[in-house]
Design an enzyme around this catalytic site. Sequence first.
Site, PDB file in Angstrom:
ATOM      1  N   LEU A 160       0.821  -1.211   0.000  1.00 16.24           N
ATOM      2  CA  LEU A 160       0.000   0.000   0.000  1.00 16.24           C
ATOM      3  C   LEU A 160       0.856   1.263   0.000  1.00 16.24           C
ATOM      4  CD1 LEU A 160      -2.678  -1.053   2.629  1.00 16.24           C
ATOM      5  CD2 LEU A 160      -3.015  -0.838   0.162  1.00 16.24           C
ATOM      6  N   THR A 197      11.685  -3.609   1.923  1.00 13.35           N
ATOM      7  CA  THR A 197      10.862  -4.571   2.650  1.00 13.35           C
ATOM      8  C   THR A 197      11.464  -5.965   2.529  1.00 13.35           C
ATOM      9  OG1 THR A 197       8.588  -5.312   3.042  1.00 13.35           O
ATOM     10  CG2 THR A 197       9.239  -5.003   0.735  1.00 13.35           C
ATOM     11  N   LYS A 240      15.774  -6.224   4.226  1.00 13.41           N
ATOM     12  CA  LYS A 240      16.046  -5.179   5.214  1.00 13.41           C
ATOM     13  C   LYS A 240      17.427  -5.298   5.857  1.00 13.41           C
ATOM     14  CE  LYS A 240      11.277  -4.147   6.496  1.00 13.41           C
ATOM     15  NZ  LYS A 240      10.325  -3.956   7.588  1.00 13.41           N
ATOM     16  N   GLU A 288      22.477   5.722  13.225  1.00  6.58           N
ATOM     17  CA  GLU A 288      22.895   4.998  14.428  1.00  6.58           C
ATOM     18  C   GLU A 288      21.967   3.816  14.715  1.00  6.58           C
ATOM     19  OE1 GLU A 288      23.480   5.664  19.240  1.00  6.58           O
ATOM     20  OE2 GLU A 288      23.166   7.405  17.943  1.00  6.58           O
ATOM     21  N   GLY A 317       9.175 -12.804  16.702  1.00 11.42           N
ATOM     22  CA  GLY A 317       9.952 -12.571  15.491  1.00 11.42           C
ATOM     23  C   GLY A 317      11.125 -11.643  15.738  1.00 11.42           C
ATOM     24  N   GLY A 338      13.316 -10.815  12.993  1.00  9.58           N
ATOM     25  CA  GLY A 338      13.805 -10.376  11.693  1.00  9.58           C
ATOM     26  C   GLY A 338      13.984  -8.868  11.688  1.00  9.58           C
ATOM     27  N   ALA A 396      12.009  -6.293  11.041  1.00 12.34           N
ATOM     28  CA  ALA A 396      10.989  -5.510  11.755  1.00 12.34           C
ATOM     29  C   ALA A 396      11.023  -5.804  13.251  1.00 12.34           C
ATOM     30  CB  ALA A 396       9.606  -5.794  11.183  1.00 12.34           C
ATOM     31  N   ASN A 422      11.718 -16.184  18.962  1.00  8.90           N
ATOM     32  CA  ASN A 422      11.965 -16.414  17.540  1.00  8.90           C
ATOM     33  C   ASN A 422      12.139 -17.906  17.288  1.00  8.90           C
ATOM     34  OD1 ASN A 422      12.488 -14.948  14.968  1.00  8.90           O
ATOM     35  ND2 ASN A 422      14.434 -16.041  15.056  1.00  8.90           N
ATOM     36  N   THR A 481      14.400 -19.286  15.551  1.00 14.39           N
ATOM     37  CA  THR A 481      15.823 -19.513  15.824  1.00 14.39           C
ATOM     38  C   THR A 481      16.180 -18.688  17.056  1.00 14.39           C
ATOM     39  OG1 THR A 481      16.166 -19.635  13.432  1.00 14.39           O
ATOM     40  CG2 THR A 481      18.133 -19.465  14.820  1.00 14.39           C
TER      41      THR A 481
END
Length: 264
Positions: A15, A59, A63, A75, A122, A124, A126, A144, A146
């Site tokens: 979007l 995205t 990332k 930073e 999660g 990752g 984000a 997570n 992992t």
Amino acid sequence: MKVYGLIGKPVSHSLSPVMHNALFRKYGIDAVYVTFEVEELGKAIDGVRALGISGLNVTMPYKEVVTKFLDELSEDAREINSVNTIINLEGSLIGYTTDGVGARKALERFTEIEGRNVLILGAGGAGKAIAYELSKIANIVVLNRTPSKAKSLEKFGVKGGSLDELPNYVGWADVLINATSVGMGTNESLVPRRLLRRELIVMDIVYKPLKTRLLRDAESVGCRVIDGLWMLIYQGAESFKLWTGIYPDVELMRRVSLERLGKG
């Protein structure tokens, strides 16, 4: 005319073009925002330099890996090794992360977050960004698939663990955030409904569908829910400000996004 865009794979669902192009029109900026579905990231970044593209959002799944192709990192982006916004400053590409601030502003629209217990699923791009930003004001646990990836965030004062530990932490949490792609276009959720309780605030970063399985389950037990469109809007607003110097109209961003989703 300046060109901005989104790189990732897939990007057709995004979007971001609807939001940013509406903002360019509102503020009289001679610019366009388009999507680029990218197979070879390095070549795509070379193309950004060659074509003089003014700025990008990044995205999944790029990332983290995009950081090695950039000239400079903010930073925050350097700390978490994740970038979702790029500025092309006269051929020098500078990477920023607005995911964390976007999530914080989305949460703060609905609740007080300072000092709360926040469970993030999660680790990752984000998830890391959200954990890093919220760790400044709240108590954070990141789970997570992992566990080592979640534990790598402990340098920010958060606790990391495995998704298998989910039942141990849902009761501790005031806020639960799904920062994975689970639920995107599917009827799946990482959180069994039986673990949810009405005092919990539940946020999902997935916005297609707007009401994911997790949010539907949460609503059914009386939880307050925050859909992924709010985070998309607030991180997009931060990107827009980096590119233009203008903090944009988030209500307009929400409205045009809902219209595109057919829920206006």
